[in-house]
Write a protein that holds these residues in place. Structure first.
Motif, PDB file in Angstrom:
ATOM      1  N   PHE A   1     -67.665 114.929  -0.285  1.00 37.06           N
ATOM      2  CA  PHE A   1     -66.105 115.496  -1.099  1.00 37.06           C
ATOM      3  C   PHE A   1     -65.918 115.820  -0.193  1.00 37.06           C
ATOM      4  O   PHE A   1     -66.740 117.487   0.511  1.00 37.06           O
ATOM      5  CB  PHE A   1     -66.024 115.270  -2.312  1.00 37.06           C
ATOM      6  CG  PHE A   1     -66.418 114.213  -3.308  1.00 37.06           C
ATOM      7  CD1 PHE A   1     -65.069 113.425  -3.288  1.00 37.06           C
ATOM      8  CD2 PHE A   1     -67.408 114.349  -3.553  1.00 37.06           C
ATOM      9  CE1 PHE A   1     -65.426 111.936  -4.168  1.00 37.06           C
ATOM     10  CE2 PHE A   1     -68.057 112.474  -4.349  1.00 37.06           C
ATOM     11  CZ  PHE A   1     -66.586 111.657  -4.511  1.00 37.06           C
ATOM     12  N   GLU A   2     -64.499 116.465   0.664  1.00 33.50           N
ATOM     13  CA  GLU A   2     -63.929 117.229   1.746  1.00 33.50           C
ATOM     14  C   GLU A   2     -62.773 117.158   1.456  1.00 33.50           C
ATOM     15  O   GLU A   2     -61.982 116.548   0.588  1.00 33.50           O
ATOM     16  CB  GLU A   2     -63.998 116.777   2.826  1.00 33.50           C
ATOM     17  CG  GLU A   2     -63.250 118.116   3.822  1.00 33.50           C
ATOM     18  CD  GLU A   2     -63.229 117.454   5.349  1.00 33.50           C
ATOM     19  OE1 GLU A   2     -63.895 117.220   6.098  1.00 33.50           O
ATOM     20  OE2 GLU A   2     -62.767 116.327   5.369  1.00 33.50           O
ATOM     21  N   PRO A   3     -62.196 118.962   0.861  1.00 37.67           N
ATOM     22  CA  PRO A   3     -61.009 119.538   0.455  1.00 37.67           C
ATOM     23  C   PRO A   3     -60.133 118.515   0.943  1.00 37.67           C
ATOM     24  O   PRO A   3     -59.773 118.490   1.818  1.00 37.67           O
ATOM     25  CB  PRO A   3     -60.875 120.388   0.197  1.00 37.67           C
ATOM     26  CG  PRO A   3     -62.460 121.156   1.007  1.00 37.67           C
ATOM     27  CD  PRO A   3     -63.337 120.379   1.245  1.00 37.67           C
ATOM     28  N   ALA A   4     -58.651 117.893   0.391  1.00 39.00           N
ATOM     29  CA  ALA A   4     -57.478 117.088   0.739  1.00 39.00           C
ATOM     30  C   ALA A   4     -56.766 118.021   1.537  1.00 39.00           C
ATOM     31  O   ALA A   4     -55.782 118.296   0.889  1.00 39.00           O
ATOM     32  CB  ALA A   4     -57.415 116.410  -0.322  1.00 39.00           C
ATOM     33  N   ILE A   5     -57.506 118.719   2.270  1.00 35.56           N
ATOM     34  CA  ILE A   5     -56.548 119.706   3.074  1.00 35.56           C
ATOM     35  C   ILE A   5     -55.988 119.213   4.579  1.00 35.56           C
ATOM     36  O   ILE A   5     -56.718 118.878   5.622  1.00 35.56           O
ATOM     37  CB  ILE A   5     -57.025 120.861   2.960  1.00 35.56           C
ATOM     38  CG1 ILE A   5     -57.338 121.913   1.685  1.00 35.56           C
ATOM     39  CG2 ILE A   5     -56.643 121.711   3.992  1.00 35.56           C
ATOM     40  CD1 ILE A   5     -58.543 123.200   2.126  1.00 35.56           C
TER      41      ILE A   5
END
Length: 292
Positions: A282-286
């Motif tokens: 899970f990767e931050p939605a940036i």
């Protein structure tokens, strides 16, 4: 019967002695003024917090003989014993101001980078970790080299909450390096599930040719806190659940690595079974918006 009572009392004592609450305040070593939003961690552990607007902090620790690590932009990192952390003084670093360069910005063309084809999003209440997303450089960015905006997707249950956004250079080993801004970039997040966009044109950031890390830092401060009563489904007893907002949304993606800052240092996550294979994370939605 006496033995049974002794055992019960011993268990109660052990339960209450598992954690201890510590309180303190962080100040500037020269002015004596409080320092807000200092990142504070038990060294090498995933237990941390943030100093509030008045520099105060509190946290629960398992062992008081360990160290706390204090880090804040514009100040030297400091490691100190927990028992000595009632009043902590940080020394300011010497900031070399960048040479003023007149940039020939046109802003007639914009592109958004960092989008993922996977639309599945998830939120986590992951404490004061700094979660970083890596943006590699591409030759096509030569035509849109200036970073105009940063966007971050959030979910918040309070009217206004505050988070900190970081921009890092990339070290030779591929890890996050120095901060690219001289001051904290604090942003206000409104209530709801939103894609927030923040203009950073005034900071004159140019996309580095070896890429950039963009990260967010959750602030464990009173104004971000929401408490609510919940009922334990097993014991039927009421408990207080505390959440610090905003929650940041994450994309489920495949990546070579993920960097998170906790325990007072950057930690790299790889595929544990085979470091040569990609990691499903899970990767931050940036995302970033580039312009010419």
């Amino acid at each position: 019967m006496k033995e049974h009572r002794f055992y019960v009392l011993l268990m109660i004592f052990m339960t209450y002695s598992i954690t201890a609450q510590i309180k303190g305040v962080v100040k500037d070593s020269v002015s004596g003024m409080p320092i807000s939003f200092v990142n504070i961690w038990v060294e090498n552990e995933e237990i941390g917090t943030t100093s509030d607007f008045d520099g105060s902090f509190s946290m629960n620790v398992k062992e008081t003989n360990k160290n706390l690590v204090f880090s804040a932009l514009g100040f030297q990192k400091k490691t100190i014993k927990i028992v000595n952390a009632k009043e902590v003084f940080l020394q300011a670093t010497v900031i070399e101001l960048n040479e003023v360069v007149l940039l020939n910005k046109k802003e007639t063309k914009v592109i958004e980078i960092g989008k993922t084809p996977n639309a599945i999003l998830q939120t986590f209440d992951n404490g004061p970790k700094i979660q970083a997303k890596y943006f590699p450089y591409k030759d096509s960015y030569k035509k849109t080299q200036f970073i105009k905006k940063v966007s971050i997707q959030t979910d918040s249950k309070i009217d206004e909450s505050t988070i900190k956004i970081h921009f890092y250079s990339v070290n030779k080993d591929g890890s996050p390096g120095e901060e690219l801004l001289n001051n904290d970039f604090l942003v206000i997040i409104k209530k709801g599930v939103l894609k927030n966009k923040f203009d950073i044109s005034d900071h004159n950031l140019v996309m580095p040719t070896n890429g950039i890390f963009v990260a967010y830092e959750k602030l464990m401060i009173e104004s971000n806190k929401l408490e609510r009563q919940i009922v334990d489904p097993y014991t039927k007893s009421k408990k207080t659940k505390t959440t610090h907002y905003p929650l940041v949304l994450y994309n489920y993606v495949e990546r070579d690595f993920l960097y998170s800052f906790f325990g007072g240092k950057w930690n790299k996550k790889l595929n544990e079974q085979d470091s040569n294979d990609k990691l499903t994370i899970f990767e931050p939605a940036i995302n970033l918006t580039l312009t010419n």
